[in-house]
Motif scaffolding. Structure first.
Motif, PDB file in Angstrom:
ATOM      1  N   TRP A  48       0.847  -1.220   0.000  1.00  0.00           N
ATOM      2  CA  TRP A  48       0.000   0.000   0.000  1.00  0.00           C
ATOM      3  C   TRP A  48       0.872   1.255   0.000  1.00  0.00           C
ATOM      4  N   GLU A  51       2.558   1.720  -3.464  1.00  0.00           N
ATOM      5  CA  GLU A  51       1.690   2.200  -4.544  1.00  0.00           C
ATOM      6  C   GLU A  51       1.231   3.636  -4.326  1.00  0.00           C
ATOM      7  N   ARG A  52       1.192   4.102  -3.079  1.00  0.00           N
ATOM      8  CA  ARG A  52       0.663   5.456  -2.800  1.00  0.00           C
ATOM      9  C   ARG A  52       1.751   6.457  -2.419  1.00  0.00           C
ATOM     10  N   LEU A  54       4.420   9.453  -2.595  1.00  0.00           N
ATOM     11  CA  LEU A  54       4.464  10.673  -3.414  1.00  0.00           C
ATOM     12  C   LEU A  54       5.696  10.687  -4.309  1.00  0.00           C
ATOM     13  N   ASN A  70       6.462   2.079  -8.939  1.00  0.00           N
ATOM     14  CA  ASN A  70       5.171   2.491  -8.376  1.00  0.00           C
ATOM     15  C   ASN A  70       4.513   3.531  -9.283  1.00  0.00           C
ATOM     16  N   ALA A  72       3.762   6.649  -8.770  1.00  0.00           N
ATOM     17  CA  ALA A  72       4.400   7.967  -8.748  1.00  0.00           C
ATOM     18  C   ALA A  72       5.547   8.033  -9.734  1.00  0.00           C
TER      19      ALA A  72
END
Length: 579
Positions: A48, A51-52, A54, A70, A72
């Motif tokens: 998680w 993938e999230r 910044l 990922n 970003a």
């Protein structure tokens, strides 16, 4: 059904961990399941975060492409998804890095050091544009010889801001350079202006010194005029006054009277010119002292009684008890000029001098029933050499300086004055000044009293270094019945008094005597010789503020030349009243 030994590669996590289905191992099964669940949760949590994040994160092979990345990272490189990025970029060196040489440098540094921290590089985006990033690389030899993990931050805005800052600094340096050049040019111009200003200041200093010399010369001229010009006029005036008291034939008496009027006019004109000059130079400073205004008004009334009688005009003086801190000489001059003006332009009727209380102030009013003044000309009457009536309309004409002197003296004293007039009916001049108390006090400066009988047989000592003035003073005093001791200096006066033992009742002395001696010194010497405070006064052409202030401190009255007979008589009467 196959035997467990016959299974081909289909193993579960339990089999990999060494656990079978045997009953001996069943006791470990719950703890292992729990650990497996925790590992799965941890894996999901990292997934998680991955993938999230910044910042861009990827795992890749320096000899190939991406192993993982990922969202970003895909966004930074301008791709729609991580899968799209991995599928299209299969060679990091040629497809991800903008500079192959920069990639080679980074690769060699990683092989040598194992990591690179926050290195600023440029990556190639999907649309073949460059993006500025800060990349941190960590070599993972456990996963492969040239496998690396990377963290990527988009620093495009920072790089752009830095470029703008560099441009701003360049622009600023350019502006500073231009401004410095402009300042240097301005400095050259300023040095020139300073040089010009210094030159102008030197010229101004020279001009100021010349002006100061001119003023000093003018002051010396005024002092000379006050003394040298007024001395002979004073002698002539006193001689003519003595002749007027003599029994002369009608024609001679008429000529003496004409000479007297001419001398009077010359005296008044000279005194007016000197006063105007001093007032314009700010050289006339008020000498303030507590003064009995009522006594001053009464003295002026008595002084103008003969003027009123000769003109056939009534004169009234109405007073109230009042004291004011003022310059007695200047206030007397103001009121004397107003009264002279009133008599000059009044052919019939009366003149009134009145004192009126107004709360904390005093109004001094001079009324006449003369020709009056048109309203449009009320301001003009205070200008120099302005006469209300043309020559030949009756009455003794002046030079038009009386009211100009009044206006300036009122301004110097800080008083208020107004004029009300009706043509053909008369005028009223009023002067408003602050008062101390509305009562008569004793032992304050009194104006000169009017002439009264009682001078006959009075012995008077007169000291004056001008022979003509000394003779004239002796002549007029003897006409009044006085016994005169006339001396040109202090030494001869003391010798005479020591030899004759005659004690004078009063003493009159000129201030400026020969050999830089003064009348004040002569008065002190005579008082010391006689052993008493002999009543004395100075008769001088010196009208300076310093002299009046100095003599006032010694309680010594001053009568300014040219001497008018009625004021001289009033002075003597006042001195004799001290005995």
């Amino acid at each position: 059904m196959k035997k467990p030994s016959e299974r081909t590669g289909d193993y579960g996590i339990s089999d990999l961990l060494g656990l079978g289905s045997q009953s001996a191992r069943k006791s470990y099964y719950p703890a292992l399941l729990k650990q497996i669940e925790e590992l799965e949760q941890e894996r999901n949590r990292y997934k998680w975060l991955f993938e999230r994040a910044l910042h861009g994160i990827f795992q890749g092979d320096l000899r190939g492409g991406f192993l993982a990345c990922n969202p970003a990272m895909a966004k930074i490189c301008g791709y729609s998804s991580p899968q799209d990025l991995q599928a299209r970029v299969i060679r990091l060196r040629e497809q991800l890095f903008c500079s192959a040489s920069e990639f080679d440098t980074l690769r060699q540094e990683l092989l040598d050091n194992g990591s690179i921290s926050a290195r600023e590089i440029r990556l190639c985006r999907a649309d073949n544009t460059a993006v500025d990033v800060a990349i941190t690389l960590l070599r993972r030899p456990d996963l492969g010889p040239e496998v690396v993990e990377a963290f990527v931050a988009d620093i495009s805005e920072r790089v752009q801001a830095r470029k703008e800052l560099v441009q701003i600094n360049a622009d600023l340096e350019c502006r500073v350079k231009d401004r410095t050049q402009a300042l240097q040019e301005a400095n050259v111009g300023l040095h020139f202006q300073i040089a010009e200003r210094e030159k102008a200041e030197r010229e101004l200093v020279i001009a100021a010194e010349a002006a100061a010399d001119a003023v000093r010369s003018k002051d010396k001229y005024l002092a000379a005029a006050s003394h040298d010009l007024l001395q002979p006029l004073n002698a002539a005036r006193l001689t003519i006054s003595a002749l007027q008291d003599s029994a002369l034939p009608a024609e001679e008496a008429r000529m003496v009277h004409q000479v007297h009027r001419a001398l009077e006019g010359a005296e008044d004109l000279l005194a007016d010119l000197l006063d105007i000059s001093k007032l314009d130079q700010k050289a006339m400073v008020p000498d303030l002292a507590l003064t009995d205004i009522a006594a001053l008004a009464k003295g002026l009334g008595q002084e103008f009684e003969s003027v009123a009688a000769n003109a056939g005009i009534g004169l009234s003086v109405r007073t109230i008890p009042a004291l004011a801190k003022t310059d007695q000489r200047m206030l007397t001059r103001i009121l004397r000029n107003l009264l002279s003006n009133a008599f000059r332009y009044t052919r019939s009727g009366r003149v009134l001098l009145a004192l009126r209380a107004r709360h904390d102030s005093l109004r001094i009013e001079v009324w006449d029933t003369g020709v009056g003044i048109e309203e449009s000309k009320l301001q003009d009457i205070f200008t120099e050499f302005h006469q209300l009536l043309p020559q030949g309309t009756g009455g003794r004409q002046g030079a038009g300086l009386g009211l100009a002197i009044v206006d300036r003296m009122v301004s110097v004293l800080g008083y208020q004055m107004d004029v009300v007039s009706r043509p053909g009916r008369g005028s009223r001049f009023s002067l408003q000044l602050p008062v101390e108390v509305h009562t008569v006090a004793s032992k304050i400066e009194q104006p000169l009293a009017a002439a009264v009988p009682g001078l006959a047989g009075t012995r008077v000592l007169v000291i004056d270094n001008e022979p003509a003035v000394l003779e004239s003073m002796k002549l007029i005093l003897e006409r009044w019945g006085c016994l005169v001791i006339a001396s040109p200096d202090e030494r001869q006066a003391l010798e005479y008094l020591q030899q004759s033992k005659e004690v004078p009742a009063a003493m009159l002395a000129d201030y400026h005597l020969d050999d830089e001696k003064t009348g004040w010194q002569a008065i002190e010497a005579v008082r010391t010789l006689l052993g008493k405070r002999l009543p004395a006064a100075l008769v001088t052409a010196d009208c300076s503020y310093e002299l009046r202030k100095q003599m006032r401190a010694h309680h010594l009255p001053i009568l300014n030349k040219p001497v008018k007979p009625n004021r001289l008589r009033a002075l003597l009467t006042s001195l004799l009243s001290e005995n």
